[in-house]
Scaffold this motif. Structure first.
Motif, PDB file in Angstrom:
ATOM      1  N   ASP A 218       0.859  -1.172   0.000  1.00 33.93           N
ATOM      2  CA  ASP A 218       0.000   0.000   0.000  1.00 33.93           C
ATOM      3  C   ASP A 218       0.899   1.227   0.000  1.00 33.93           C
ATOM      4  OD1 ASP A 218      -1.952   1.863   0.371  1.00 33.93           O
ATOM      5  OD2 ASP A 218      -2.835   0.943   2.154  1.00 33.93           O
ATOM      6  N   ARG A 220      -0.227   4.409  -0.253  1.00 36.56           N
ATOM      7  CA  ARG A 220      -0.950   5.639   0.099  1.00 36.56           C
ATOM      8  C   ARG A 220      -0.384   6.257   1.377  1.00 36.56           C
ATOM      9  NH1 ARG A 220      -6.717   3.503   1.194  1.00 36.56           N
ATOM     10  NH2 ARG A 220      -5.375   1.965   2.219  1.00 36.56           N
ATOM     11  N   TYR A 221      -0.411   7.574   1.447  1.00 34.19           N
ATOM     12  CA  TYR A 221      -0.119   8.236   2.713  1.00 34.19           C
ATOM     13  C   TYR A 221      -1.289   7.991   3.649  1.00 34.19           C
ATOM     14  CZ  TYR A 221       3.903  10.921   1.131  1.00 34.19           C
ATOM     15  OH  TYR A 221       5.138  11.304   0.679  1.00 34.19           O
ATOM     16  N   TRP A 302     -11.004   2.579   4.819  1.00 35.28           N
ATOM     17  CA  TRP A 302      -9.730   3.085   4.273  1.00 35.28           C
ATOM     18  C   TRP A 302      -8.633   2.034   4.466  1.00 35.28           C
ATOM     19  CZ3 TRP A 302      -4.674   3.918   5.414  1.00 35.28           C
ATOM     20  CH2 TRP A 302      -3.954   4.721   4.515  1.00 35.28           C
ATOM     21  N   ASP A 307      -3.920   0.455  -1.883  1.00 37.23           N
ATOM     22  CA  ASP A 307      -3.791   0.881  -3.269  1.00 37.23           C
ATOM     23  C   ASP A 307      -2.310   1.011  -3.594  1.00 37.23           C
ATOM     24  OD1 ASP A 307      -3.880   1.990  -5.727  1.00 37.23           O
ATOM     25  OD2 ASP A 307      -4.710   3.917  -5.082  1.00 37.23           O
ATOM     26  N   TYR A 308      -1.913   0.270  -4.577  1.00 41.55           N
ATOM     27  CA  TYR A 308      -0.524   0.348  -4.994  1.00 41.55           C
ATOM     28  C   TYR A 308      -0.485   0.671  -6.481  1.00 41.55           C
ATOM     29  CZ  TYR A 308       4.449  -0.648  -4.422  1.00 41.55           C
ATOM     30  OH  TYR A 308       5.814  -0.539  -4.346  1.00 41.55           O
ATOM     31  N   ARG A 314       4.198   7.320  -6.472  1.00 42.41           N
ATOM     32  CA  ARG A 314       4.125   7.609  -5.039  1.00 42.41           C
ATOM     33  C   ARG A 314       5.353   7.116  -4.291  1.00 42.41           C
ATOM     34  NH1 ARG A 314      -1.780   6.847  -4.368  1.00 42.41           N
ATOM     35  NH2 ARG A 314      -1.219   4.670  -4.297  1.00 42.41           N
TER      36      ARG A 314
END
Ligand SMILES: [Zn+2]
Length: 405
Positions: A218, A220-221, A302, A307-308, A314
């Protein structure tokens, strides 16, 4: 009696404390009530050890202490351009070189070359050189008077580090940390029950099918990442475990705020509607929290939708931020070192004391500017030192060590 969640050993007073977040990741919180000493030792020498090795480079670069406050590991024998260097615990590079070489020339003379990082170090070589040539130490010093020497300071070439996080062993360690943390909330009985059977097996023995189906990268921040960074530093490590209505239990493991994993600890039937988090600050290990989930309410939805997709973008963005920090801290450390060195050379111990002699002021400014400029341009800073001065400096340090003996 409470039993280990991974085997059936009883837990006692003497059970070895388990670091929930690894010590290498700045973790301080331990528990003696979840897993037994045998399992703890086994993990320590396998899956946890793998994580420790993976983060060694980053810890050295960013100067991240362990939970116990130990300095980062030293990195040895790295290729830096055509040189081999070590990066010491404090991140300072040191050249790995043969200290001296003695070559006998045809006319019976010797060619002697000494490479040392400091005059103290060079002084230590003198007896060995004398032994190799077969003369006295005084004779070696006599020879050195007619030598030419130079003091060279240069920035090491780029060292290419392969930063790799993850892989089956490291992910098992992350799953173990999350499960141990969860057990401190819901109890060992719950975590020993059927819904967690697969994750327990995964931690203990590995399971490629589990890894494929229930572990996801993942990039995401975290929501409120800025607030978390403000409180726990730019490179926090965080385990956040949360369950929904149906008792689906998911763990989110963020490593150094660079990359995260989503791990499904139980698909359903675990303790429902609970949450718990643990966070460490490797820049300042005394700052950590195990009540972070009370303060930061991160949605189950969440957490459960890793999500990668924009992985490249990112991950690169996050790594670049990391590297900027590294370059900035490294640079200011180097510049401080140069300043301190120049002041020391002029016999000034306290840099904040005003230097009144205009001649000394001029020399200090001149040397610092030249060395800063060389450093900024990546050029070597070379200062020639005549042989008799080398010998005078050698004698000064040799005299010092004789006094103390
Ligand atoms: Zn055990």
């Amino acid at each position: 009696m409470t039993k280990c969640i991974f085997c059936d050993n009883d837990l006692t007073e003497d059970t070895k404390p388990e670091h929930i977040l690894l010590n290498a990741l700045g973790g301080r919180k331990t528990t003696k009530r979840v897993d037994c000493s045998a399992c703890n030792n086994e993990f320590g020498s396998t899956i946890d050890d793998e994580v420790g090795k993976q983060v060694a480079i980053l810890r050295n670069m960013l100067q991240l202490d362990s939970g116990g406050g130990r300095a980062p590991p030293m990195l040895r024998n790295l290729q830096s351009g055509s040189d081999i260097i070590n990066l010491r615990n404090d991140g300072t590079p040191e050249l790995v070189v043969k200290p001296f070489s003695v070559r006998k020339l045809e006319d019976g003379r010797f060619e002697l070359q000494i490479t040392a990082k400091s005059i103290d170090e060079a002084a230590r070589y003198i007896p060995h050189i004398a032994a190799q040539i077969g003369c006295s130490e005084e004779q070696v010093l006599e020879i050195l008077k007619s030598a030419t020497g130079s003091c060279v300071e240069r920035r090491p070439d780029t060292v290419h580090h392969a930063l790799g996080f993850g892989g089956p062993l490291a992910v098992r360690s992350a799953a173990k940390s999350a499960l141990v943390l969860w057990a401190t909330l819901v109890g060992n009985e719950d975590v020993k029950s059927q819904p967690y059977e697969q994750v327990r097996n995964f931690v203990v023995a590995g399971d490629e099918a589990f890894n494929q189906a229930r572990v996801h990268l993942d990039s995401r921040y975290l929501p409120q990442s800025d607030r978390l960074q403000h409180r726990f530093g730019a490179f926090f490590n965080l385990i956040y475990v949360r369950s929904n209505e149906a008792g689906c239990v998911v763990a989110h493991f963020t490593m150094y705020n660079i990359i995260s994993w989503h791990i499904v600890l139980a698909e359903e039937g675990g303790t429902p509607n609970a949450r718990l988090g643990l966070i460490s600050n490797p820049l300042e290990p005394a700052v950590w929290s195990d009540t972070i989930a009370d303060e930061f309410d991160i949605d189950f939805a969440w957490l459960d939708s890793p999500d990668y997709a924009d992985e490249f973008l990112r991950a690169r963005e996050r790594l670049e931020a990391t590297m900027r920090h590294h370059v900035e801290t490294q640079r200011s450390r180097e510049l401080n070192r140069i300043t301190a060195d120049v002041f020391a050379k002029h016999g000034i111990v306290n840099e904040h004391e005003p230097v009144t002699d205009p001649e000394v002021q001029r020399e200090i400014i001149w040397e610092i500017s030249r060395r800063f400029a060389s450093h900024a341009l990546g050029l070597p800073y070379v200062e020639d030192v005549p042989g008799d001065e080398i010998v005078a400096r050698l004698n000064a340090v040799r005299g010092k060590s004789d006094d103390s003996a």
